[in-house]
Design a protein around this motif. Structure first.
Motif, PDB file in Angstrom:
ATOM      1  N   HIS A 148       0.804  -1.220   0.000  1.00 23.78           N
ATOM      2  CA  HIS A 148       0.000   0.000   0.000  1.00 23.78           C
ATOM      3  C   HIS A 148       0.837   1.270   0.000  1.00 23.78           C
ATOM      4  O   HIS A 148       0.284   2.369  -0.033  1.00 23.78           O
ATOM      5  N   LEU A 149       2.156   1.169   0.022  1.00 24.91           N
ATOM      6  CA  LEU A 149       3.000   2.348   0.113  1.00 24.91           C
ATOM      7  C   LEU A 149       2.813   3.254  -1.099  1.00 24.91           C
ATOM      8  O   LEU A 149       2.737   2.794  -2.229  1.00 24.91           O
ATOM      9  N   SER A 150       2.791   4.539  -0.842  1.00 24.71           N
ATOM     10  CA  SER A 150       2.719   5.519  -1.914  1.00 24.71           C
ATOM     11  C   SER A 150       4.101   6.122  -2.096  1.00 24.71           C
ATOM     12  O   SER A 150       4.731   6.557  -1.133  1.00 24.71           O
ATOM     13  N   VAL A 151       4.577   6.162  -3.319  1.00 23.43           N
ATOM     14  CA  VAL A 151       5.909   6.703  -3.576  1.00 23.43           C
ATOM     15  C   VAL A 151       5.844   7.889  -4.529  1.00 23.43           C
ATOM     16  O   VAL A 151       6.830   8.268  -5.123  1.00 23.43           O
ATOM     17  N   ALA A 152       4.672   8.492  -4.668  1.00 24.95           N
ATOM     18  CA  ALA A 152       4.508   9.598  -5.602  1.00 24.95           C
ATOM     19  C   ALA A 152       5.354  10.802  -5.210  1.00 24.95           C
ATOM     20  O   ALA A 152       5.693  11.630  -6.041  1.00 24.95           O
ATOM     21  N   HIS A 153       5.723  10.893  -3.908  1.00 25.79           N
ATOM     22  CA  HIS A 153       6.494  12.044  -3.452  1.00 25.79           C
ATOM     23  C   HIS A 153       7.947  11.992  -3.898  1.00 25.79           C
ATOM     24  O   HIS A 153       8.664  12.973  -3.793  1.00 25.79           O
ATOM     25  N   ALA A 154       8.396  10.860  -4.386  1.00 26.82           N
ATOM     26  CA  ALA A 154       9.824  10.679  -4.670  1.00 26.82           C
ATOM     27  C   ALA A 154      10.165  11.061  -6.110  1.00 26.82           C
ATOM     28  O   ALA A 154      10.317  10.225  -6.979  1.00 26.82           O
ATOM     29  N   SER A 155      10.233  12.361  -6.371  1.00 26.02           N
ATOM     30  CA  SER A 155      10.689  12.897  -7.663  1.00 26.02           C
ATOM     31  C   SER A 155       9.860  12.390  -8.842  1.00 26.02           C
ATOM     32  O   SER A 155      10.355  12.270  -9.948  1.00 26.02           O
ATOM     33  N   GLY A 156       8.615  12.036  -8.611  1.00 26.34           N
ATOM     34  CA  GLY A 156       7.748  11.606  -9.692  1.00 26.34           C
ATOM     35  C   GLY A 156       8.183  10.338 -10.366  1.00 26.34           C
ATOM     36  O   GLY A 156       7.870  10.102 -11.529  1.00 26.34           O
ATOM     37  N   SER A 157       8.919   9.469  -9.661  1.00 27.80           N
ATOM     38  CA  SER A 157       9.496   8.293 -10.309  1.00 27.80           C
ATOM     39  C   SER A 157       8.732   7.015 -10.007  1.00 27.80           C
ATOM     40  O   SER A 157       9.273   5.927 -10.161  1.00 27.80           O
ATOM     41  N   GLN A 158       7.471   7.140  -9.564  1.00 28.64           N
ATOM     42  CA  GLN A 158       6.719   5.941  -9.220  1.00 28.64           C
ATOM     43  C   GLN A 158       6.604   4.990 -10.404  1.00 28.64           C
ATOM     44  O   GLN A 158       6.598   3.777 -10.239  1.00 28.64           O
ATOM     45  N   GLY A 159       6.547   5.534 -11.615  1.00 30.62           N
ATOM     46  CA  GLY A 159       6.416   4.684 -12.780  1.00 30.62           C
ATOM     47  C   GLY A 159       7.611   3.790 -13.013  1.00 30.62           C
ATOM     48  O   GLY A 159       7.533   2.824 -13.755  1.00 30.62           O
ATOM     49  N   ALA A 160       8.754   4.103 -12.387  1.00 27.16           N
ATOM     50  CA  ALA A 160       9.947   3.295 -12.565  1.00 27.16           C
ATOM     51  C   ALA A 160       9.882   2.008 -11.764  1.00 27.16           C
ATOM     52  O   ALA A 160      10.682   1.105 -11.988  1.00 27.16           O
ATOM     53  N   LEU A 161       8.935   1.919 -10.831  1.00 28.68           N
ATOM     54  CA  LEU A 161       8.808   0.741  -9.985  1.00 28.68           C
ATOM     55  C   LEU A 161       7.530  -0.017 -10.319  1.00 28.68           C
ATOM     56  O   LEU A 161       6.524   0.577 -10.702  1.00 28.68           O
ATOM     57  N   GLN A 162       7.597  -1.320 -10.164  1.00 29.21           N
ATOM     58  CA  GLN A 162       6.397  -2.136 -10.310  1.00 29.21           C
ATOM     59  C   GLN A 162       6.269  -3.025  -9.089  1.00 29.21           C
ATOM     60  O   GLN A 162       7.262  -3.374  -8.459  1.00 29.21           O
ATOM     61  N   ARG A 163       5.027  -3.359  -8.747  1.00 28.84           N
ATOM     62  CA  ARG A 163       4.800  -4.184  -7.561  1.00 28.84           C
ATOM     63  C   ARG A 163       3.760  -5.244  -7.866  1.00 28.84           C
ATOM     64  O   ARG A 163       2.825  -5.025  -8.631  1.00 28.84           O
TER      65      ARG A 163
END
Length: 312
Positions: A148-163
């Motif tokens: 459930h972690l949100s990583v949108a705050h990290a330089s807009g790089s959420q798209g670089a990760l998949q879960r």
């Protein structure tokens, strides 16, 4: 600048003496002294100062020693890669582990990794926020952490990760063994919970924008991130309450099922564990194989472990 000079400076700072550093570097003390003099000539100022406690860096020396520390670390990593290659290992993978996951699955996890004879695994345990940063910075290849972690705050790089969700769980409220709520068969009202002493653990201790129990958040006197031992100790010795991933908490066998209580009018939120990876690595054959191994192993554990009455 010769990187060896920075590496040698870092070793002197680390050891606190020239003689000890020379021994670690396998060079003579006069040779190391000449190297430091050469570095000081380049800087135009002293990089070390002698005190009653040993050699300490000056301001510029400390900054250069930090660079030298990184060079030392990379050198040691290079030596380790060579040793692994000579030992017949194909590759090394760094895997981030959630603290509660590590504590609850230590036997199964270590056995699973050791069964993979072709690879070397470096397991790093830390808080969710730290792990995500490591993942985005390329320091981790995989991460077993809350889905459930949100990583949108990290330089807009959420798209670089998949879960991919690999282990099902729900949150649960646990009471300390000294609590009068221990063993309650009926759901507890929020008004009663608001009067209890709470602690906060895991992602709710600072990474997320909020927690499920506003009253609990206001009453909390202590919070823990990056570890679980202290939380378990407090649950075994005090009357404090905490919200944890219920299934993993009970899998530790150090928390009694009677310590989990139901909250009136509240459905527990999902707290599944996901296998996180970087999209850019998805086409690497060795990365694919390790990802499939971790996924199959964790989902197998998910189906073999008891559900403790949770609606999974």
């Amino acid at each position: 600048m010769n990187p060896n000079l920075l590496k040698q400076l870092a070793m002197v700072v680390k050891q606190g003496s020239i003689s000890a550093a020379a021994e670690q570097l396998f060079i003579t003390q006069p040779t190391l002294t000449r190297s430091l003099q050469q570095l000081e000539m380049r800087v135009g100022a002293p990089v070390l100062a002698r005190t009653r406690y040993g050699m300490i860096p000056t301001e510029i020396g400390a900054r250069l020693a930090q660079i030298g520390e990184r060079i030392l670390a990379e050198t040691e990593q290079g030596d380790e890669v060579i040793r692994q290659w000579h030992s017949g290992y194909d590759n090394q993978f760094a895997i981030g582990i959630d603290p509660l996951w590590e504590y609850a699955t230590v036997a199964e996890m270590t056995s699973g990794f050791l069964s993979q004879n072709r690879y070397v695994f470096h397991c790093r345990v830390g808080s969710a926020a730290t792990q995500i940063e490591w993942m985005q910075g390329g320091e981790l290849d995989f991460l077993l952490a809350p889905a459930h972690l949100s990583v949108a705050h990290a330089s807009g790089s959420q798209g670089a990760l998949q879960r991919e969700v690999v282990f099902r769980d729900r949150s649960g409220v646990f009471v300390g063994k000294q609590s009068r709520l221990l063993g309650s068969q009926q759901p507890i009202s929020p008004d009663v919970l608001e009067q209890q002493r709470w602690l906060i653990a895991g992602a709710s201790a600072g990474f997320l924008s909020g927690v499920e129990d506003p009253a609990a958040q206001q009453a909390a006197r202590i919070a823990f991130t990056g570890g679980i031992r202290s939380v378990i100790h407090l649950l075994n010795t005090t009357s404090m309450l905490v919200r944890l991933p219920a299934r993993l908490a009970l899998m530790t066998t150090e928390i009694d099922p009677q310590q989990m209580i139901q909250v009136e009018g509240q459905t527990s939120a999902r707290r599944d564990i996901a296998l996180w990876s970087r999209r850019q690595d998805s086409e690497r054959p060795d990365s694919q194989k390790v990802r499939e191994f971790i996924r199959d192993w964790v989902t197998g554990l998910d189906h073999s472990v008891g559900e403790f009455g949770l609606d999974l």
